[in-house]
Design a protein around this motif. Sequence first.
Motif, PDB file in Angstrom:
ATOM      1  N   LEU A 246       0.875  -1.168   0.000  1.00 57.79           N
ATOM      2  CA  LEU A 246       0.000   0.000   0.000  1.00 57.79           C
ATOM      3  C   LEU A 246       0.913   1.219   0.000  1.00 57.79           C
ATOM      4  O   LEU A 246       1.536   1.535   1.003  1.00 57.79           O
ATOM      5  CB  LEU A 246      -0.894  -0.036   1.246  1.00 57.79           C
ATOM      6  CG  LEU A 246      -2.076   0.941   1.294  1.00 57.79           C
ATOM      7  CD1 LEU A 246      -3.072   0.643   0.186  1.00 57.79           C
ATOM      8  CD2 LEU A 246      -2.766   0.849   2.650  1.00 57.79           C
ATOM      9  N   SER A 247       1.022   1.899  -1.137  1.00 59.04           N
ATOM     10  CA  SER A 247       2.028   2.955  -1.277  1.00 59.04           C
ATOM     11  C   SER A 247       1.504   4.333  -0.904  1.00 59.04           C
ATOM     12  O   SER A 247       2.296   5.234  -0.605  1.00 59.04           O
ATOM     13  CB  SER A 247       2.552   2.995  -2.709  1.00 59.04           C
ATOM     14  OG  SER A 247       1.513   3.304  -3.622  1.00 59.04           O
ATOM     15  N   GLU A 248       0.206   4.526  -0.939  1.00 58.51           N
ATOM     16  CA  GLU A 248      -0.340   5.846  -0.620  1.00 58.51           C
ATOM     17  C   GLU A 248      -1.751   5.699  -0.090  1.00 58.51           C
ATOM     18  O   GLU A 248      -2.531   4.864  -0.564  1.00 58.51           O
ATOM     19  CB  GLU A 248      -0.343   6.733  -1.877  1.00 58.51           C
ATOM     20  CG  GLU A 248      -0.678   8.187  -1.611  1.00 58.51           C
ATOM     21  CD  GLU A 248      -0.408   9.083  -2.810  1.00 58.51           C
ATOM     22  OE1 GLU A 248      -0.859  10.242  -2.809  1.00 58.51           O
ATOM     23  OE2 GLU A 248       0.265   8.617  -3.757  1.00 58.51           O
TER      24      GLU A 248
ATOM     25  N   GLY B 280      -6.792   4.225  -1.205  1.00 54.86           N
ATOM     26  CA  GLY B 280      -5.447   3.665  -1.177  1.00 54.86           C
ATOM     27  C   GLY B 280      -4.980   3.229  -2.543  1.00 54.86           C
ATOM     28  O   GLY B 280      -5.791   2.896  -3.421  1.00 54.86           O
ATOM     29  N   ILE B 281      -3.662   3.247  -2.720  1.00 49.60           N
ATOM     30  CA  ILE B 281      -3.047   2.756  -3.957  1.00 49.60           C
ATOM     31  C   ILE B 281      -2.176   1.558  -3.607  1.00 49.60           C
ATOM     32  O   ILE B 281      -1.247   1.664  -2.803  1.00 49.60           O
ATOM     33  CB  ILE B 281      -2.196   3.846  -4.633  1.00 49.60           C
ATOM     34  CG1 ILE B 281      -3.091   5.001  -5.089  1.00 49.60           C
ATOM     35  CG2 ILE B 281      -1.445   3.260  -5.830  1.00 49.60           C
ATOM     36  CD1 ILE B 281      -2.317   6.164  -5.684  1.00 49.60           C
ATOM     37  N   ILE B 282      -2.504   0.404  -4.199  1.00 43.63           N
ATOM     38  CA  ILE B 282      -1.690  -0.797  -4.035  1.00 43.63           C
ATOM     39  C   ILE B 282      -0.728  -0.829  -5.211  1.00 43.63           C
ATOM     40  O   ILE B 282      -1.144  -0.923  -6.371  1.00 43.63           O
ATOM     41  CB  ILE B 282      -2.565  -2.061  -4.003  1.00 43.63           C
ATOM     42  CG1 ILE B 282      -3.627  -1.941  -2.908  1.00 43.63           C
ATOM     43  CG2 ILE B 282      -1.704  -3.300  -3.771  1.00 43.63           C
ATOM     44  CD1 ILE B 282      -4.672  -3.047  -2.958  1.00 43.63           C
TER      45      ILE B 282
ATOM     46  N   LEU C  32      -0.412  -6.229   6.219  1.00 44.69           N
ATOM     47  CA  LEU C  32      -0.114  -4.973   6.899  1.00 44.69           C
ATOM     48  C   LEU C  32      -0.041  -5.200   8.397  1.00 44.69           C
ATOM     49  O   LEU C  32      -0.930  -5.808   8.995  1.00 44.69           O
ATOM     50  CB  LEU C  32      -1.204  -3.935   6.599  1.00 44.69           C
ATOM     51  CG  LEU C  32      -0.978  -3.054   5.372  1.00 44.69           C
ATOM     52  CD1 LEU C  32      -2.267  -2.366   4.973  1.00 44.69           C
ATOM     53  CD2 LEU C  32       0.093  -2.027   5.651  1.00 44.69           C
ATOM     54  N   LEU C  33       1.036  -4.714   8.987  1.00 46.92           N
ATOM     55  CA  LEU C  33       1.227  -4.782  10.434  1.00 46.92           C
ATOM     56  C   LEU C  33       1.177  -3.352  10.950  1.00 46.92           C
ATOM     57  O   LEU C  33       2.060  -2.545  10.668  1.00 46.92           O
ATOM     58  CB  LEU C  33       2.573  -5.443  10.737  1.00 46.92           C
ATOM     59  CG  LEU C  33       2.909  -5.808  12.181  1.00 46.92           C
ATOM     60  CD1 LEU C  33       1.833  -6.705  12.769  1.00 46.92           C
ATOM     61  CD2 LEU C  33       4.253  -6.512  12.236  1.00 46.92           C
ATOM     62  N   LEU C  34       0.102  -3.003  11.662  1.00 47.85           N
ATOM     63  CA  LEU C  34      -0.135  -1.641  12.126  1.00 47.85           C
ATOM     64  C   LEU C  34       0.062  -1.610  13.643  1.00 47.85           C
ATOM     65  O   LEU C  34      -0.680  -2.251  14.388  1.00 47.85           O
ATOM     66  CB  LEU C  34      -1.562  -1.201  11.768  1.00 47.85           C
ATOM     67  CG  LEU C  34      -1.968  -1.386  10.297  1.00 47.85           C
ATOM     68  CD1 LEU C  34      -3.456  -1.082  10.111  1.00 47.85           C
ATOM     69  CD2 LEU C  34      -1.116  -0.515   9.390  1.00 47.85           C
ATOM     70  N   ILE C  35       1.074  -0.860  14.100  1.00 44.32           N
ATOM     71  CA  ILE C  35       1.460  -0.925  15.516  1.00 44.32           C
ATOM     72  C   ILE C  35       1.492   0.466  16.140  1.00 44.32           C
ATOM     73  O   ILE C  35       2.123   1.386  15.607  1.00 44.32           O
ATOM     74  CB  ILE C  35       2.846  -1.578  15.691  1.00 44.32           C
ATOM     75  CG1 ILE C  35       2.938  -2.891  14.919  1.00 44.32           C
ATOM     76  CG2 ILE C  35       3.134  -1.819  17.160  1.00 44.32           C
ATOM     77  CD1 ILE C  35       4.260  -3.597  15.088  1.00 44.32           C
ATOM     78  N   ASP C  36       0.841   0.603  17.278  1.00 39.01           N
ATOM     79  CA  ASP C  36       0.929   1.818  18.089  1.00 39.01           C
ATOM     80  C   ASP C  36       2.085   1.678  19.081  1.00 39.01           C
ATOM     81  O   ASP C  36       2.086   0.767  19.917  1.00 39.01           O
ATOM     82  CB  ASP C  36      -0.366   2.043  18.875  1.00 39.01           C
ATOM     83  CG  ASP C  36      -1.469   2.632  18.024  1.00 39.01           C
ATOM     84  OD1 ASP C  36      -1.320   3.767  17.558  1.00 39.01           O
ATOM     85  OD2 ASP C  36      -2.477   1.924  17.826  1.00 39.01           O
ATOM     86  N   GLU C  37       3.070   2.526  18.963  1.00 36.30           N
ATOM     87  CA  GLU C  37       4.158   2.641  19.927  1.00 36.30           C
ATOM     88  C   GLU C  37       4.756   1.289  20.338  1.00 36.30           C
ATOM     89  O   GLU C  37       4.628   0.859  21.478  1.00 36.30           O
ATOM     90  CB  GLU C  37       3.676   3.398  21.163  1.00 36.30           C
ATOM     91  CG  GLU C  37       3.142   4.797  20.855  1.00 36.30           C
ATOM     92  CD  GLU C  37       2.626   5.505  22.098  1.00 36.30           C
ATOM     93  OE1 GLU C  37       3.322   5.479  23.109  1.00 36.30           O
ATOM     94  OE2 GLU C  37       1.519   6.062  22.025  1.00 36.30           O
TER      95      GLU C  37
END
Length: 585
Positions: free
Chosen positions: A5-7, A69-71, A292-297
């Motif tokens: 996901l580039s943008e 989003g742009i893949i 996608l791995l989305l991590i808070d702090e």
Amino acid sequence: MSHKLSEVRIKNFRSCIDADLKLSGYTPLIGYNNAGKSNALTAIQWLLRKTSLDTKDFFNPASSVEVEGIIDGISQDILDQMAENHRSSIVNYISDGKLRVRRVQTTPNAKVATINISVWNEAAQDWVPNPNGIDNALKSLLPEPIRIGAMENAAEDASKAKSTTTIGKLLSEFLEPVKTAHGTELAGHLSEVSRRISSDGDMRFGELAVIDQNVNQKIDDLFPGMSLKLHFDTPTFDELIKSGSIKVYENQNQGRDFSSYGHGAQRSIQMALIQHLAEVKRGAGANLSTTLLLIDEPELYLHPFAVEQIRQALLALSQNGYQVVLSTHSAQMVTSEQAKSSLLIRKCNQRGTYARTRLSDAIQMIVPDSTHQMEQLFSLSHSTQVLFSEQVILTEGKTELRLLPYIFERISGKTLGQEKLALVAQSGVRDTRKSLEILGAMDLPAKAIVDLDYAYTGAVSDGFLQTNDPDINASKLILQRLEQQGLITLHTNGLPKNGVVKAAKAFEIFANEPDAVIHIENLHNRLKAKCIWVWTKGAIEAHIGTTSKDELAWAQFKALVDTNGLQTTCPEPNTLTDLVQWLST
């Protein structure tokens, strides 16, 4: 990473009024508390995981929430690996390896079934709503993200590992090889259990039959012809994973629930699972999907050495089938290599949450195809300060680096950090203009501190001053006089060079000439208006009264100031006060 996901563009979601995020394989989101970093992560998650948003998720409830989003990087090889029905759903919408998608929710609390995704048709220059099979096709490219939040729900997340939680998803990733190797064997065992406890099992426990019989006698009195059997569903392998939990053992004692430990231990265990996932995936080869791995702090509650280990694990994952986007307050999560792709997240009343221009993009705007500015501005030590500041101070000397933080605090009563100022050494004063322009392109205010010689050399070549500037011409006449007196040596251009004395000392001698003061002040003021401070006595050493540039001289200066104060110690204390005020505005 084959594709990512580039943008992402986020509209009307919480604090994101209209935010553009450019993403790489490993993208740190850096910003102060309440800037909207977590909101950005949640918006990315929503793009790929359809849920219904409520009123609090809408910045303006009267407008739609849109996440686009742009893949990028969808090659023919990837398309060839996809199932035919998935490939046919997207192939006509891919342009130059890119697929542009958008999810929209028009009103709060809308039914999930109405929240569809659209794809961009490049040929028609229009959005195509909900093409047949689009959701499953997207899942084959970008499965549902793994979201690791801050610590609010960590204990619940780890002790109740449902399929939608972080731990549940990680367990699923870990146990896939177990399923492959032992799925058939385990299915056989589960079938044996089912034969004994299900209602139609051919080997039901006798005790169950006795219970059935006793209960049915009573039911027959009330509802003749009706009977029942106790039934227990046997879980599948996937259901076993969903019900999995974590027990923590210390010194071989009985296992304790994850929730009974403090936040530091909880976060360490969470991140240890991430590290293990990186090891499992490292060298695993190409994969059709990118997760996608989305991590808070990720650094929260961790020891500094552990933070570095987590950073390296996440970097490894970003090169093995995962795209990592994280929010952070720690410079340890960003090395000089990642600084160029980090996003500085800010928030203001007019724009809401937004991302400043990335360093890599700013460099290409100012000095295309150059790596020099990257090396200069973002060595490890530089990125530590610049990415976490609101204003950058560029300086060319070691003395400024060592003493300006001390002087600033003595005069203002605050540290540079408290004022959100970053002090960065340039690799050379000739980089001043480009450095200021690059930081300006990042929407990051910057000022420079230079020695006096810059006003006569770099400022001219950088275009801040004209070659025929009257104050420069007048200064050259004074310099000629000093050369005639045998005090300094000049180049053919009329400026000092090493000779009778070093060039730096020659400028200091020149600055002490009474008739030079007015011209130096004029140049100083004109450059200050362009965010450049010139030491009017030649260099900082002349203003603070030190004669050398070494640790001993700096330590002696601090000791004298601590004992006698700046006013008594420094030959030019008022200049230092003016500098601190200028930096603070």
